[in-house]
Design a protein around this motif. Structure first.
Motif, PDB file in Angstrom:
ATOM      1  N   ARG A  84      27.710   1.468  12.993  1.00 57.02           N
ATOM      2  CA  ARG A  84      28.244   0.488  12.099  1.00 57.02           C
ATOM      3  C   ARG A  84      27.633  -0.988  12.002  1.00 57.02           C
ATOM      4  O   ARG A  84      27.567  -1.365  10.898  1.00 57.02           O
ATOM      5  CB  ARG A  84      29.804   0.262  12.502  1.00 57.02           C
ATOM      6  N   ASN A  85      27.351  -1.250  13.195  1.00 59.39           N
ATOM      7  CA  ASN A  85      26.635  -2.896  13.112  1.00 59.39           C
ATOM      8  C   ASN A  85      25.168  -2.778  12.920  1.00 59.39           C
ATOM      9  O   ASN A  85      25.007  -3.779  11.962  1.00 59.39           O
ATOM     10  CB  ASN A  85      26.742  -3.141  14.775  1.00 59.39           C
ATOM     11  N   LYS A  86      24.711  -1.763  12.743  1.00 59.40           N
ATOM     12  CA  LYS A  86      23.189  -1.408  12.366  1.00 59.40           C
ATOM     13  C   LYS A  86      23.111  -1.578  10.901  1.00 59.40           C
ATOM     14  O   LYS A  86      22.296  -1.903  10.298  1.00 59.40           O
ATOM     15  CB  LYS A  86      22.556  -0.252  12.896  1.00 59.40           C
ATOM     16  N   ALA A  87      24.244  -0.730  10.426  1.00 59.89           N
ATOM     17  CA  ALA A  87      24.312  -0.461   8.728  1.00 59.89           C
ATOM     18  C   ALA A  87      24.622  -1.826   8.092  1.00 59.89           C
ATOM     19  O   ALA A  87      23.980  -2.036   7.190  1.00 59.89           O
ATOM     20  CB  ALA A  87      25.484   0.250   8.374  1.00 59.89           C
ATOM     21  N   LYS A  88      25.509  -2.709   8.779  1.00 62.37           N
ATOM     22  CA  LYS A  88      25.765  -4.080   8.281  1.00 62.37           C
ATOM     23  C   LYS A  88      24.304  -4.705   8.495  1.00 62.37           C
ATOM     24  O   LYS A  88      23.931  -5.704   7.531  1.00 62.37           O
ATOM     25  CB  LYS A  88      26.626  -4.754   9.364  1.00 62.37           C
ATOM     26  N   ASN A  89      23.716  -4.532   9.563  1.00 57.59           N
ATOM     27  CA  ASN A  89      22.357  -5.629   9.674  1.00 57.59           C
ATOM     28  C   ASN A  89      21.245  -5.045   8.553  1.00 57.59           C
ATOM     29  O   ASN A  89      20.536  -5.991   8.136  1.00 57.59           O
ATOM     30  CB  ASN A  89      21.945  -5.324  10.968  1.00 57.59           C
ATOM     31  N   VAL A  90      21.125  -3.877   8.423  1.00 53.51           N
ATOM     32  CA  VAL A  90      20.206  -3.342   7.587  1.00 53.51           C
ATOM     33  C   VAL A  90      20.511  -3.860   5.910  1.00 53.51           C
ATOM     34  O   VAL A  90      19.579  -4.298   5.411  1.00 53.51           O
ATOM     35  CB  VAL A  90      20.263  -1.744   7.537  1.00 53.51           C
ATOM     36  N   VAL A  91      21.691  -3.662   5.679  1.00 52.34           N
ATOM     37  CA  VAL A  91      22.123  -4.359   4.252  1.00 52.34           C
ATOM     38  C   VAL A  91      21.826  -5.677   4.344  1.00 52.34           C
ATOM     39  O   VAL A  91      21.204  -6.381   3.445  1.00 52.34           O
ATOM     40  CB  VAL A  91      23.413  -3.756   4.198  1.00 52.34           C
ATOM     41  N   ALA A  92      22.309  -6.576   5.387  1.00 52.19           N
ATOM     42  CA  ALA A  92      22.155  -8.000   5.324  1.00 52.19           C
ATOM     43  C   ALA A  92      20.842  -8.302   5.298  1.00 52.19           C
ATOM     44  O   ALA A  92      20.274  -9.417   4.695  1.00 52.19           O
ATOM     45  CB  ALA A  92      22.764  -8.566   6.565  1.00 52.19           C
ATOM     46  N   LEU A  93      19.863  -7.830   6.158  1.00 53.99           N
ATOM     47  CA  LEU A  93      18.370  -8.120   6.061  1.00 53.99           C
ATOM     48  C   LEU A  93      17.673  -7.837   4.655  1.00 53.99           C
ATOM     49  O   LEU A  93      16.713  -8.464   4.324  1.00 53.99           O
ATOM     50  CB  LEU A  93      17.648  -7.315   7.339  1.00 53.99           C
ATOM     51  N   SER A  94      18.245  -6.717   4.422  1.00 52.12           N
ATOM     52  CA  SER A  94      17.776  -6.512   2.938  1.00 52.12           C
ATOM     53  C   SER A  94      17.996  -7.440   1.824  1.00 52.12           C
ATOM     54  O   SER A  94      17.242  -7.652   0.913  1.00 52.12           O
ATOM     55  CB  SER A  94      18.222  -4.990   2.543  1.00 52.12           C
ATOM     56  N   GLU A  95      19.212  -7.898   1.791  1.00 51.84           N
ATOM     57  CA  GLU A  95      19.574  -9.023   1.035  1.00 51.84           C
ATOM     58  C   GLU A  95      18.847 -10.201   1.335  1.00 51.84           C
ATOM     59  O   GLU A  95      18.211 -10.878   0.247  1.00 51.84           O
ATOM     60  CB  GLU A  95      20.978  -9.364   1.143  1.00 51.84           C
ATOM     61  N   MET A  96      18.552 -10.642   2.378  1.00 57.95           N
ATOM     62  CA  MET A  96      17.748 -11.731   2.707  1.00 57.95           C
ATOM     63  C   MET A  96      16.287 -11.536   2.155  1.00 57.95           C
ATOM     64  O   MET A  96      15.771 -12.466   1.811  1.00 57.95           O
ATOM     65  CB  MET A  96      17.659 -11.976   4.257  1.00 57.95           C
ATOM     66  N   LEU A  97      15.795 -10.623   2.445  1.00 56.36           N
ATOM     67  CA  LEU A  97      14.326 -10.070   2.140  1.00 56.36           C
ATOM     68  C   LEU A  97      14.490 -10.371   0.602  1.00 56.36           C
ATOM     69  O   LEU A  97      13.260 -11.142   0.135  1.00 56.36           O
ATOM     70  CB  LEU A  97      13.805  -8.602   2.494  1.00 56.36           C
ATOM     71  N   LEU A  98      15.444  -9.961  -0.164  1.00 58.03           N
ATOM     72  CA  LEU A  98      15.277 -10.170  -1.615  1.00 58.03           C
ATOM     73  C   LEU A  98      15.358 -11.615  -2.016  1.00 58.03           C
ATOM     74  O   LEU A  98      14.887 -12.171  -3.000  1.00 58.03           O
ATOM     75  CB  LEU A  98      16.492  -9.343  -2.191  1.00 58.03           C
ATOM     76  N   GLU A  99      16.313 -12.425  -1.134  1.00 57.03           N
ATOM     77  CA  GLU A  99      16.790 -13.692  -1.695  1.00 57.03           C
ATOM     78  C   GLU A  99      15.617 -14.621  -1.299  1.00 57.03           C
ATOM     79  O   GLU A  99      15.104 -15.730  -1.973  1.00 57.03           O
ATOM     80  CB  GLU A  99      18.078 -14.168  -0.807  1.00 57.03           C
ATOM     81  N   LYS A 100      14.929 -14.511  -0.047  1.00 52.26           N
ATOM     82  CA  LYS A 100      13.766 -15.237   0.466  1.00 52.26           C
ATOM     83  C   LYS A 100      12.248 -14.886   0.344  1.00 52.26           C
ATOM     84  O   LYS A 100      11.358 -15.722   0.527  1.00 52.26           O
ATOM     85  CB  LYS A 100      14.442 -15.749   1.918  1.00 52.26           C
TER      86      LYS A 100
END
Length: 220
Positions: A84-100
C-alpha cells in the motif's frame, strides 16, 4: 580485518566468482529500474520481478503510472510486502518526475532522494545500475559481508558505505556492491554461510566461519 595490502586480492576473488554481474531485478529503462528498486524494499527480487512482469507491459512510464493511480496500481503490487505504501510512493514519485524532471529519471543523488520513497540505498542502486556510477549501495547482504569479513565494518549502512568507498580499489568500484551482494546472497548467507566454498575464507575470522567448519569436520 582485511589489510590494505590484501584488499585488491579480496575484491579480485569476489569478482572472479561473479564476473560481469547485473542486477537481478528485471528492467529496460531507468524508470522501470527505479520503480522496481522502490518495490524491492523488504521484498525479494524474484517477487518484484513477478509483479513487474504484469505491471510494465501495462504501465512503465510516469504518465502511465499516474494514469493508473494508487487504486489501479495496487492490484499489480499487492503480492509485495508493504504494497500500500509502496503504491502511494510510486505514484507520487511519478508525479514529481513529470512536474520537475520532464518525466525523466535524474542522474543526480540529491534529486533522486527528493523523490517519495527513494532513500540513499535506492538512489545509489539507480545511479550504479542505470547510470554506471561507482556508488556503493548497502543492503543487508553487503552489510553482512562487509562486517563479517571486516573488509568495511560499521554499525550502520552509512558507515559501511563510507568505508567501502575508501577501501575498494578503483578498478573494482563500479561492480563492488554487486560482488559483495551476490557473495552474501549465495555464499555468505545469514543463517548458513557456505564457508567451505567461500573464495575469501582465508581472509575471514568470523565466529560463524569457525562454527561452520567445525560442524563439517566428521567425528572420529
Amino acid at each position: 580485518m582485511v589489510k590494505a595490502s590484501e584488499r585488491k586480492d579480496f575484491m579480485a576473488r569476489l569478482a572472479a566468482a561473479h564476473p560481469d554481474p547485473e542486477s537481478e531485478l528485471n528492467w529496460t529503462t531507468p524508470y522501470e529500474l527505479l520503480v522496481a528498486v522502490v518495490l524491492s524494499a523488504q521484498a525479494t527480487d524474484k517477487g518484484v520481478n513477478i509483479a513487474t512482469a504484469k505491471l510494465f507491459p501495462v504501465a512503465n512510464t510516469p504518465e502511465a503510472i499516474v494514469k493508473l493511480g494508487v487504486e489501479g496500481l495496487t492490484p499489480y503490487v499487492k503480492t509485495i510486502g508493504l504494497y500500500r505504501n509502496k503504491a502511494k510512493n510510486v505514484v507520487a514519485l511519478s508525479e514529481m518526475l513529470l512536474e520537475k524532471y520532464g518525466g525523466e529519471v535524474p542522474d543526480d543523488f540529491d534529486a533522486l532522494t527528493s523523490l517519495p520513497g527513494v532513500g540513499r540505498k535506492t538512489a545509489n542502486v539507480v545511479l550504479n545500475v542505470a547510470f554506471r556510477r561507482p556508488t556503493m549501495p548497502v543492503d543487508t547482504h553487503v552489510f553482512r559481508v562487509a562486517n563479517r569479513t571486516k573488509f568495511a565494518p560499521g554499525k550502520t549502512p552509512d558507515e559501511v558505505e563510507a568505508l567501502l568507498l575508501k577501501r575498494v580499489p578503483a578498478e573494482f568500484a563500479l561492480h563492488a556492491h554487486h560482488y559483495l551482494l551476490l557473495h552474501g546472497r549465495y555464499c555468505c548467507k545469514a543463517r548458513s554461510p557456505e564457508c567451505e566454498l567461500c573464495p575469501v575464507a582465508d581472509y575471514c575470522s568470523a565466529p560463524e566461519k569457525k562454527a561452520r567448519l567445525k560442524d563439517l569436520v566428521p567425528s572420529a
